[in-house]
Design a protein around this motif. Structure first.
Motif, PDB file in Angstrom:
ATOM      1  N   UNK A  52       0.841  -1.200   0.000  1.00 26.70           N
ATOM      2  CA  UNK A  52       0.000   0.000   0.000  1.00 26.70           C
ATOM      3  C   UNK A  52       0.878   1.254   0.000  1.00 26.70           C
ATOM      4  N   UNK A  53       0.523   2.226  -0.833  1.00 26.02           N
ATOM      5  CA  UNK A  53       1.305   3.452  -0.938  1.00 26.02           C
ATOM      6  C   UNK A  53       0.378   4.642  -1.137  1.00 26.02           C
ATOM      7  N   UNK A  75       4.695   6.022   1.539  1.00 28.96           N
ATOM      8  CA  UNK A  75       3.535   6.122   2.418  1.00 28.96           C
ATOM      9  C   UNK A  75       3.924   7.089   3.519  1.00 28.96           C
ATOM     10  N   UNK A  76       3.312   8.265   3.507  1.00 27.12           N
ATOM     11  CA  UNK A  76       3.789   9.323   4.384  1.00 27.12           C
ATOM     12  C   UNK A  76       5.165   9.753   3.899  1.00 27.12           C
ATOM     13  N   UNK A  81       8.594   0.903  -1.259  1.00 34.38           N
ATOM     14  CA  UNK A  81       8.961  -0.010  -2.335  1.00 34.38           C
ATOM     15  C   UNK A  81       9.276   0.726  -3.618  1.00 34.38           C
ATOM     16  N   UNK A  82       9.707  -0.042  -4.591  1.00 33.81           N
ATOM     17  CA  UNK A  82      10.021   0.501  -5.912  1.00 33.81           C
ATOM     18  C   UNK A  82       9.377  -0.392  -6.970  1.00 33.81           C
TER      19      UNK A  82
END
Length: 220
Positions: A52-53, A75-76, A81-82
């Motif tokens: 989740x992003x 996220x914030x 991740x990439x």
């Protein structure tokens, strides 16, 4: 109207003008929906390979003269991740395009096949859930794999990636695209210079070690 060369030329010009205007109008009408659909598909592909992003920041690298885009997902204020939009031109049916997700530590989260024109029932299995190619790398840090000249490779080429049955060329292309994604990920995540991944030895093997297409279907 008297039929003359001048009149016929004028009529043809008029028809061409009307047809061109019609094509232009259709393109104007369809361009926006197509662009929106492509954007929606890309967002879904990102969701499929990332945790989740909240947002992604794209950065495009050129590797082997191909544009490879890395999306840094946050996220914030935290990088979660990439996702790398990568490709290979070595497919049995032409270019293949993948979206590859990495954790910040470099483990492969998932791979989404965006585009491929491989042989149905053979190379197309690269898009199947849990296929041998994906199973060989998912959840793993690629730096800890059995590398050949610093790159992933299928078992036939000395690596430890399981190829699709009867689809070695497609499997090599998939791995080629993953290698390009890995190089791009490292460039963005660690600052390591992005290097080309094309291998003359692998290309030669792909071109010479496979049987020719057989009557009634393609044999990879």
């Amino acid at each position: 109207m008297k039929s003359t060369l001048k009149n016929m030329t004028a009529v043809l010009f008029g028809i061409t003008l009307v047809a061109s205007a019609g094509v232009g109008a259709v393109n104007m009408i369809t361009a926006e929906p197509i662009a929106l659909a492509e954007q929606a598909a890309k967002v879904e592909a990102l969701k499929g390979v990332l945790p989740a992003f909240d947002a992604t920041t794209p950065e495009t690298k050129t590797i082997d003269e191909m544009p490879i885009t890395v999306y840094t997902a946050t996220s914030g204020d935290e990088v979660v991740g990439y996702a790398v939009e990568t490709m290979s031109k070595l497919g049995f049916g032409g270019a293949i395009n993948l979206m590859v997700g990495f954790t910040p530590a470099g483990e492969v989260i998932n791979v989404n096949v965006l585009k491929q024109t491989e042989t149905p029932g053979l190379g197309t299995k690269m898009a199947d859930e849990g296929n041998p190619l994906l199973a060989s790398i998912q959840g793993q840090n690629l730096a800890q794999k059995q590398l050949v000249d610093g790159k992933l490779a299928v078992r036939k080429d000395g690596g430890d990636v399981d190829a699709l049955t009867a689809a070695t060329i497609s499997s090599r292309a998939y791995v080629d695209a993953i290698n390009r994604a890995w190089m791009a990920y490292k460039s963005v995540a660690t600052g390591e210079a992005a290097t080309d991944v094309a291998s003359g030895a692998t290309n030669t093997a792909a071109a010479t070690s496979e049987p020719a297409a057989q009557e009634g279907g393609q044999n990879e």
